[in-house]
Design an enzyme around this catalytic site. Sequence first.
Site, PDB file in Angstrom:
ATOM      1  N   ASP A  11       1.660  33.369  48.768  1.00 18.95           N
ATOM      2  CA  ASP A  11       2.012  34.664  48.203  1.00 18.95           C
ATOM      3  C   ASP A  11       1.939  34.607  46.682  1.00 18.95           C
ATOM      4  O   ASP A  11       2.881  34.167  46.022  1.00 18.95           O
ATOM      5  CB  ASP A  11       3.433  35.055  48.660  1.00 18.95           C
ATOM      6  CG  ASP A  11       3.864  36.409  48.112  1.00 18.95           C
ATOM      7  OD1 ASP A  11       2.991  37.150  47.607  1.00 18.95           O
ATOM      8  OD2 ASP A  11       5.067  36.727  48.212  1.00 18.95           O
ATOM      9  N   GLU A  58       4.957  42.187  50.330  1.00 16.04           N
ATOM     10  CA  GLU A  58       3.901  42.142  51.347  1.00 16.04           C
ATOM     11  C   GLU A  58       4.408  41.741  52.726  1.00 16.04           C
ATOM     12  O   GLU A  58       3.828  42.135  53.737  1.00 16.04           O
ATOM     13  CB  GLU A  58       2.783  41.198  50.890  1.00 16.04           C
ATOM     14  CG  GLU A  58       2.995  39.707  51.199  1.00 16.04           C
ATOM     15  CD  GLU A  58       4.191  39.093  50.489  1.00 16.04           C
ATOM     16  OE1 GLU A  58       4.646  39.658  49.482  1.00 16.04           O
ATOM     17  OE2 GLU A  58       4.692  38.047  50.954  1.00 16.04           O
ATOM     18  N   LYS A  79       7.019  35.999  59.799  1.00 12.69           N
ATOM     19  CA  LYS A  79       6.179  36.270  58.630  1.00 12.69           C
ATOM     20  C   LYS A  79       5.398  35.015  58.288  1.00 12.69           C
ATOM     21  O   LYS A  79       5.985  33.966  58.032  1.00 12.69           O
ATOM     22  CB  LYS A  79       7.050  36.683  57.429  1.00 12.69           C
ATOM     23  CG  LYS A  79       6.296  36.705  56.083  1.00 12.69           C
ATOM     24  CD  LYS A  79       7.192  37.100  54.902  1.00 12.69           C
ATOM     25  CE  LYS A  79       6.461  36.948  53.564  1.00 12.69           C
ATOM     26  NZ  LYS A  79       7.289  37.324  52.402  1.00 12.69           N
ATOM     27  N   LYS A 137       2.903  37.459  40.588  1.00 11.89           N
ATOM     28  CA  LYS A 137       4.159  36.773  40.271  1.00 11.89           C
ATOM     29  C   LYS A 137       4.022  35.976  38.976  1.00 11.89           C
ATOM     30  O   LYS A 137       2.916  35.556  38.627  1.00 11.89           O
ATOM     31  CB  LYS A 137       4.496  35.778  41.391  1.00 11.89           C
ATOM     32  CG  LYS A 137       4.958  36.389  42.690  1.00 11.89           C
ATOM     33  CD  LYS A 137       5.281  35.292  43.704  1.00 11.89           C
ATOM     34  CE  LYS A 137       5.747  35.887  45.022  1.00 11.89           C
ATOM     35  NZ  LYS A 137       7.023  36.611  44.911  1.00 11.89           N
ATOM     36  N   ASP A 165       5.783  30.492  52.156  1.00  8.90           N
ATOM     37  CA  ASP A 165       6.097  31.873  52.526  1.00  8.90           C
ATOM     38  C   ASP A 165       5.708  32.176  53.982  1.00  8.90           C
ATOM     39  O   ASP A 165       5.713  33.328  54.408  1.00  8.90           O
ATOM     40  CB  ASP A 165       5.395  32.839  51.559  1.00  8.90           C
ATOM     41  CG  ASP A 165       6.145  34.153  51.386  1.00  8.90           C
ATOM     42  OD1 ASP A 165       7.339  34.208  51.741  1.00  8.90           O
ATOM     43  OD2 ASP A 165       5.527  35.129  50.903  1.00  8.90           O
ATOM     44  N   ARG A 224       6.988  42.561  54.482  1.00  9.12           N
ATOM     45  CA  ARG A 224       7.422  43.684  55.333  1.00  9.12           C
ATOM     46  C   ARG A 224       6.238  44.442  55.893  1.00  9.12           C
ATOM     47  O   ARG A 224       6.302  45.024  56.971  1.00  9.12           O
ATOM     48  CB  ARG A 224       8.371  44.584  54.522  1.00  9.12           C
ATOM     49  CG  ARG A 224       7.733  45.244  53.340  1.00  9.12           C
ATOM     50  CD  ARG A 224       8.755  45.748  52.314  1.00  9.12           C
ATOM     51  NE  ARG A 224       9.367  44.666  51.550  1.00  9.12           N
ATOM     52  CZ  ARG A 224      10.288  44.841  50.611  1.00  9.12           C
ATOM     53  NH1 ARG A 224      10.729  46.055  50.314  1.00  9.12           N
ATOM     54  NH2 ARG A 224      10.790  43.815  49.967  1.00  9.12           N
ATOM     55  N   ASP A 243       3.606  42.785  45.894  1.00  7.14           N
ATOM     56  CA  ASP A 243       4.384  41.567  46.151  1.00  7.14           C
ATOM     57  C   ASP A 243       5.431  41.788  47.258  1.00  7.14           C
ATOM     58  O   ASP A 243       6.052  40.841  47.723  1.00  7.14           O
ATOM     59  CB  ASP A 243       5.060  41.115  44.853  1.00  7.14           C
ATOM     60  CG  ASP A 243       5.539  39.681  44.919  1.00  7.14           C
ATOM     61  OD1 ASP A 243       5.157  38.964  45.873  1.00  7.14           O
ATOM     62  OD2 ASP A 243       6.299  39.269  44.008  1.00  7.14           O
TER      63      ASP A 243
HETATM   64  N1  BES Z   1       7.976  35.834  49.458  1.00  7.04           N
HETATM   65  C1  BES Z   1       8.679  36.654  48.535  1.00  7.04           C
HETATM   66  C2  BES Z   1      10.197  36.431  48.581  1.00  7.04           C
HETATM   67  C3  BES Z   1      10.691  35.064  48.167  1.00  7.04           C
HETATM   68  C4  BES Z   1      11.009  34.822  46.852  1.00  7.04           C
HETATM   69  C5  BES Z   1      10.903  34.085  49.101  1.00  7.04           C
HETATM   70  C6  BES Z   1      11.494  33.582  46.470  1.00  7.04           C
HETATM   71  C7  BES Z   1      11.385  32.851  48.725  1.00  7.04           C
HETATM   72  C8  BES Z   1      11.683  32.592  47.413  1.00  7.04           C
HETATM   73  C9  BES Z   1       8.411  38.123  48.844  1.00  7.04           C
HETATM   74  O1  BES Z   1       7.151  38.407  49.331  1.00  7.04           O
HETATM   75  C10 BES Z   1       8.559  38.870  47.563  1.00  7.04           C
HETATM   76  O2  BES Z   1       7.767  38.658  46.689  1.00  7.04           O
HETATM   77  N2  BES Z   1       9.584  39.726  47.479  1.00  7.04           N
HETATM   78  C11 BES Z   1       9.830  40.499  46.314  1.00  7.04           C
HETATM   79  C12 BES Z   1      10.047  41.932  46.732  1.00  7.04           C
HETATM   80  C13 BES Z   1      10.070  42.898  45.590  1.00  7.04           C
HETATM   81  C14 BES Z   1       8.684  43.006  44.966  1.00  7.04           C
HETATM   82  C15 BES Z   1      10.518  44.241  46.110  1.00  7.04           C
HETATM   83  C16 BES Z   1      11.076  39.925  45.642  1.00  7.04           C
HETATM   84  O3  BES Z   1      11.970  39.468  46.340  1.00  7.04           O
HETATM   85  O4  BES Z   1      11.103  39.894  44.425  1.00  7.04           O
HETATM   86 ZN    ZN Z   2       6.211  36.906  50.335  1.00  7.52          ZN
HETATM   87 MN    MN Z   3       5.746  38.735  47.816  1.00  7.69          MN
END
Ligand code: BES
Ligand code: ZN
Ligand code: MN
Length: 498
Positions: free
Chosen positions: A267, A346, A262, A274, A285, A348, A344
């Site tokens: 992000d 994204e 990824k 966020k 990210d 996947r 968010d």
């Molecule tokens: N890049 C983030 C996950 C992340 C968060 C990595 C903190 C490292 C530190 C990912 O893209 C994300 O935003 N995931 C969301 C998914 C949710 C919206 C289903 C999450 O984990 O909150």
């Molecule tokens: Zn992300």
């Molecule tokens: Mn995200």
Amino acid sequence: MTNAVKLGFGPLSAPAKGSLVVFCDDGLKFGPATRKLIGAAADLVQRAAKSERFTGKAGSSLDLIHPEGLKVARLLVAGIGKRSELKDFVRLGGAVMGKLPKAASEATFVAELPDGPLDAQQAADLAQGARLRAYTFDRYKTRRTNDDAKGDKRSLTVAVADVAAARRAYGAREAVIDGVLMARDLVNEPANVLYPAEFARRTGVLKKAGVAVEVFDVKAMEKLGMNALLGVGQGSAHGSRMVVMRWNGGKKGEAPVAFIGKGVCFDTGGISIKPAASMEDMKGDMAGAACVVGLMQALAARKARVNAVGLVGLVENMPDGNAQRPGDIVKSMSGQTIEIINTDAEGRLVLADVVWYAAQRFKPKFMIDLATLTGAIIVALGQEYAGMFANNDELSARLTTAGEETGEKVWRMPLAAEYDKMIDSKFADVKNTGGSRWGGAITAAQFIKRFVDDKIPWAHLDIAGTGFDSRQNDVNRSWGSGWGVRLLDRLVADHYER
Ligand code: BES
Ligand code: ZN
Ligand code: MN
């Protein structure tokens, strides 16, 4: 890398300057060569140890500046504890390097324990740990302290019994270290510098090691139908990219092993934006992609006898008039339609297309994807273990073992039909979140699984807790950890080289 240590091997003789590092056990016992090197300062060491209550416990040390009777500026006596309990020489090298101030620009490690000299492998491990520990990212510091400035020119000599053998053993490790440091550099770079096209450009250096590098731009991916990936990047001023790297060190025509990363260069969350707190961390990210690049560099540089492909999906997730919306439905390269619930989620979406493409084109022996995918995996496992999801017990077991060997540990998490149901969509084939936060890392993995052919052994590593801002340890002080390069290099070395 911005701050490297020049490393060399030399014979077991006394240096005339710099810092001298020697090892003793918890009985203050030194090896015979070390005893000779310390020579005139032996009595001083004993007295200093007594007044400092230094007993040689593992992790402890005794620091003597300008020790009487020796020419060196510093004698660092490092305790190893019980010899029988010492196994990890990479960690030892890192720990000891960490005890030297950066101003100690020249150091010699005497690779000997009370029971005799380290063998070539152990000495090379010691050197590896020291180099991993010494890395710093200071490209953007224009005002350096004296300490840092000197740190730029650090050199380390590992004094060994058999110099040629240690050099040979170090060769392959050097390739892996360079791969780790390359990954750390990529993760540490800010997103205004490292956007998808720039990330792709930087993979060009792998060509020097014999890796074939192909870069796909937006047009090329449109042709392939990678609309899941492209939807994530459509709100960004920076065009998306995919990079395919190929190293053919194995048998001609044999199916490759595949690594997929990824690469979300930043992000923001997109329209599902966020909160501001810690959002700056989202420059990291792309740690999964960075790992894949570092790994391919390592495999090629050490001429691993394996066919390997590395693929990274590079996008920037931004809110914008042209950005993807919640409720949008996109058609992935696989043909499956995806309802976007949360922009968010994204990573996947990016992986869905790249994983599919990798399987179609390469029919790999196995696929491993790495992604800073979910906050939920940090809630579950913290920053010590990465989350592992796998459709294959053998691959899973091998990864677990490689994790224990390298200290880059993985913990297997479940996949199951009940979780899969949670991502069924009202309007499309699948939706990109599970609807609630429960089992968030699992529903994310289930999503990727829908784009994986179950006949191909596959593992997904959620490295949100380990890829950056991870727990600082003996071999890493960098924000971007380069996590996964050593793990996957070991997996390949242990099982997949001819
Ligand atoms: N890049 C983030 C996950 C992340 C968060 C990595 C903190 C490292 C530190 C990912 O893209 C994300 O935003 N995931 C969301 C998914 C949710 C919206 C289903 C999450 O984990 O909150
Ligand atoms: Zn992300
Ligand atoms: Mn995200």
